[in-house]
Design a protein around this motif. Structure first.
Motif, PDB file in Angstrom:
ATOM      1  N   THR A 167      13.564 -34.446  48.147  1.00 12.05           N
ATOM      2  CA  THR A 167      12.589 -34.323  47.153  1.00 12.05           C
ATOM      3  C   THR A 167      12.972 -33.522  45.969  1.00 12.05           C
ATOM      4  OG1 THR A 167      13.958 -31.936  48.518  1.00 12.05           O
ATOM      5  CG2 THR A 167      11.913 -33.719  49.626  1.00 12.05           C
ATOM      6  N   ALA A 168      14.109 -33.994  45.066  1.00 11.07           N
ATOM      7  CA  ALA A 168      14.783 -34.130  43.929  1.00 11.07           C
ATOM      8  C   ALA A 168      14.748 -34.991  43.276  1.00 11.07           C
ATOM      9  CB  ALA A 168      15.674 -33.384  44.497  1.00 11.07           C
ATOM     10  N   ALA A 169      15.156 -34.664  41.834  1.00  9.67           N
ATOM     11  CA  ALA A 169      15.424 -36.290  40.942  1.00  9.67           C
ATOM     12  C   ALA A 169      16.402 -36.031  39.932  1.00  9.67           C
ATOM     13  CB  ALA A 169      13.588 -37.035  40.312  1.00  9.67           C
ATOM     14  N   LEU A 170      16.938 -36.788  39.061  1.00 10.91           N
ATOM     15  CA  LEU A 170      17.857 -36.786  38.401  1.00 10.91           C
ATOM     16  C   LEU A 170      17.160 -37.730  36.952  1.00 10.91           C
ATOM     17  CD1 LEU A 170      20.812 -38.289  39.999  1.00 10.91           C
ATOM     18  CD2 LEU A 170      20.351 -36.221  39.763  1.00 10.91           C
ATOM     19  N   THR A 171      16.988 -36.957  35.937  1.00 10.52           N
ATOM     20  CA  THR A 171      17.041 -37.616  34.326  1.00 10.52           C
ATOM     21  C   THR A 171      17.765 -37.752  33.417  1.00 10.52           C
ATOM     22  OG1 THR A 171      14.918 -38.542  33.725  1.00 10.52           O
ATOM     23  CG2 THR A 171      14.965 -36.093  34.493  1.00 10.52           C
ATOM     24  N   THR A 172      17.357 -37.898  32.323  1.00 10.65           N
ATOM     25  CA  THR A 172      17.736 -37.102  31.096  1.00 10.65           C
ATOM     26  C   THR A 172      17.123 -36.447  29.859  1.00 10.65           C
ATOM     27  OG1 THR A 172      17.877 -38.988  30.089  1.00 10.65           O
ATOM     28  CG2 THR A 172      19.638 -38.508  30.660  1.00 10.65           C
ATOM     29  N   ILE A 173      16.945 -35.288  29.511  1.00 13.45           N
ATOM     30  CA  ILE A 173      15.611 -35.227  28.905  1.00 13.45           C
ATOM     31  C   ILE A 173      16.725 -34.150  27.242  1.00 13.45           C
ATOM     32  CG2 ILE A 173      16.164 -32.866  29.949  1.00 13.45           C
ATOM     33  CD1 ILE A 173      13.183 -33.035  29.743  1.00 13.45           C
ATOM     34  N   GLU A 174      16.635 -33.658  26.597  1.00  7.33           N
ATOM     35  CA  GLU A 174      17.231 -32.557  26.130  1.00  7.33           C
ATOM     36  C   GLU A 174      16.709 -31.402  26.465  1.00  7.33           C
ATOM     37  OE1 GLU A 174      16.310 -30.293  21.936  1.00  7.33           O
ATOM     38  OE2 GLU A 174      15.662 -32.405  21.770  1.00  7.33           O
ATOM     39  N   GLY A 231      11.149 -25.533  25.837  1.00  4.12           N
ATOM     40  CA  GLY A 231       9.752 -26.434  25.517  1.00  4.12           C
ATOM     41  C   GLY A 231       9.749 -27.080  26.299  1.00  4.12           C
ATOM     42  N   VAL A 232      10.697 -28.342  25.820  1.00  5.67           N
ATOM     43  CA  VAL A 232      10.934 -30.121  26.823  1.00  5.67           C
ATOM     44  C   VAL A 232      10.650 -29.797  27.883  1.00  5.67           C
ATOM     45  CG1 VAL A 232      11.590 -31.809  27.065  1.00  5.67           C
ATOM     46  CG2 VAL A 232      11.823 -30.654  24.199  1.00  5.67           C
ATOM     47  N   LEU A 233      11.649 -28.118  29.148  1.00  2.56           N
ATOM     48  CA  LEU A 233      11.707 -28.306  30.006  1.00  2.56           C
ATOM     49  C   LEU A 233       9.994 -27.976  30.286  1.00  2.56           C
ATOM     50  CD1 LEU A 233      15.186 -26.783  30.715  1.00  2.56           C
ATOM     51  CD2 LEU A 233      14.339 -28.987  30.470  1.00  2.56           C
ATOM     52  N   HIS A 255      17.484 -22.828  44.204  1.00  7.66           N
ATOM     53  CA  HIS A 255      16.777 -21.815  43.981  1.00  7.66           C
ATOM     54  C   HIS A 255      15.656 -21.544  44.105  1.00  7.66           C
ATOM     55  CE1 HIS A 255      20.976 -20.879  42.195  1.00  7.66           C
ATOM     56  NE2 HIS A 255      20.610 -19.508  43.939  1.00  7.66           N
ATOM     57  N   GLY A 256      14.522 -23.040  43.528  1.00 10.19           N
ATOM     58  CA  GLY A 256      13.061 -23.224  44.266  1.00 10.19           C
ATOM     59  C   GLY A 256      12.248 -24.140  43.348  1.00 10.19           C
ATOM     60  N   GLU A 257      11.374 -24.538  43.690  1.00 11.99           N
ATOM     61  CA  GLU A 257      10.971 -25.428  42.836  1.00 11.99           C
ATOM     62  C   GLU A 257      11.150 -25.291  41.285  1.00 11.99           C
ATOM     63  OE1 GLU A 257       6.358 -28.338  43.513  1.00 11.99           O
ATOM     64  OE2 GLU A 257       7.037 -25.596  44.384  1.00 11.99           O
ATOM     65  N   GLY A 258      11.210 -25.907  40.689  1.00  5.38           N
ATOM     66  CA  GLY A 258      10.825 -26.699  39.466  1.00  5.38           C
ATOM     67  C   GLY A 258      12.708 -26.308  38.489  1.00  5.38           C
ATOM     68  N   GLU A 259      13.349 -25.007  39.753  1.00  2.74           N
ATOM     69  CA  GLU A 259      14.211 -25.273  38.030  1.00  2.74           C
ATOM     70  C   GLU A 259      14.745 -26.733  37.838  1.00  2.74           C
ATOM     71  OE1 GLU A 259      18.745 -23.390  39.307  1.00  2.74           O
ATOM     72  OE2 GLU A 259      18.022 -22.752  40.983  1.00  2.74           O
ATOM     73  N   ILE A 260      16.090 -26.762  36.632  1.00  5.46           N
ATOM     74  CA  ILE A 260      15.977 -27.728  35.849  1.00  5.46           C
ATOM     75  C   ILE A 260      17.421 -27.120  35.750  1.00  5.46           C
ATOM     76  CG2 ILE A 260      16.444 -29.376  33.678  1.00  5.46           C
ATOM     77  CD1 ILE A 260      13.199 -28.559  33.750  1.00  5.46           C
ATOM     78  N   VAL A 261      18.378 -28.291  36.663  1.00  3.63           N
ATOM     79  CA  VAL A 261      19.777 -28.171  36.571  1.00  3.63           C
ATOM     80  C   VAL A 261      20.170 -29.033  35.467  1.00  3.63           C
ATOM     81  CG1 VAL A 261      21.916 -27.876  37.400  1.00  3.63           C
ATOM     82  CG2 VAL A 261      19.960 -26.544  38.748  1.00  3.63           C
ATOM     83  N   ASP A 262      21.177 -28.033  34.203  1.00  4.28           N
ATOM     84  CA  ASP A 262      21.947 -29.110  33.389  1.00  4.28           C
ATOM     85  C   ASP A 262      23.476 -29.293  33.664  1.00  4.28           C
ATOM     86  OD1 ASP A 262      23.300 -30.794  31.116  1.00  4.28           O
ATOM     87  OD2 ASP A 262      23.033 -29.020  30.410  1.00  4.28           O
ATOM     88  N   LEU A 263      23.383 -30.992  34.497  1.00  4.63           N
ATOM     89  CA  LEU A 263      25.060 -31.466  35.229  1.00  4.63           C
ATOM     90  C   LEU A 263      25.716 -32.191  34.348  1.00  4.63           C
ATOM     91  CD1 LEU A 263      23.366 -33.695  37.967  1.00  4.63           C
ATOM     92  CD2 LEU A 263      24.257 -31.340  37.999  1.00  4.63           C
ATOM     93  N   THR A 264      25.608 -32.466  32.862  1.00  7.57           N
ATOM     94  CA  THR A 264      25.947 -33.133  31.661  1.00  7.57           C
ATOM     95  C   THR A 264      27.560 -32.671  32.240  1.00  7.57           C
ATOM     96  OG1 THR A 264      24.154 -32.673  30.732  1.00  7.57           O
ATOM     97  CG2 THR A 264      26.173 -33.570  29.543  1.00  7.57           C
TER      98      THR A 264
END
Length: 138
Positions: A46-53, A57-59, A12-21
């Motif tokens: 124009t999107a990316a994958l990574t791992t993160i907590e 705060g971290v997001l 739904h727009g720039e900056g959204e971070i979706v948990d795919l786990t």
């Protein structure tokens, strides 16, 4: 046997971070693989994958870091050519990357306690359908 499926999410727009786990865990379970590797590839530039907590705060820290590295509000050659305003989206996606490999051990993803698999929506457009190709290799 190699197992493959697509994971599709609507953003739904720039900056959204979706948990795919959870979706990736389901894919690994469906594969029946006990030991191997789960490869993930995001189809799109124009999107990316990574791992993160996956913690607020971290997001926020990640979003702030991407803004410092490829800021909005400056000129990008891509924007001059295409006029779509997402030059920074392409740069940010290239820096983070479109793929991951996660080990499969004892039939499960081998992630750290606080480590989640996430999709970063970096495009300036609202409502994108994103496809991640999940391939589990024994």
């Amino acid at each position: 046997m190699v197992y493959q499926e697509e994971i599709t999410v609507t953003t739904h727009g720039e900056g959204e971070i979706v948990d795919l786990t959870l979706a990736v865990r389901r894919c690994v379970a469906a594969s029946g693989t006990v030991t191997g590797a789960c490869t993930l590839f995001l189809i799109g530039s124009t999107a990316a994958l990574t791992t993160i907590e996956y913690e607020d705060g971290v997001l926020r820290d990640l979003a702030d870091a991407l803004e410092r590295v490829a800021p909005s509000g400056i000129a990008y050659a891509h924007d001059a050519r295409w006029g779509d305003g997402n030059g920074r989206s392409h740069v940010r996606a290239s820096l983070v990357g479109p793929s991951l490999v996660v080990p499969v051990q004892d039939g499960a993803l081998r992630l750290g306690t606080w480590q989640q698999i996430v999709l970063l929506e970096l495009d300036v457009r609202e409502h994108r359908e994103r496809t991640v190709l999940c391939t589990v290799i024994p």
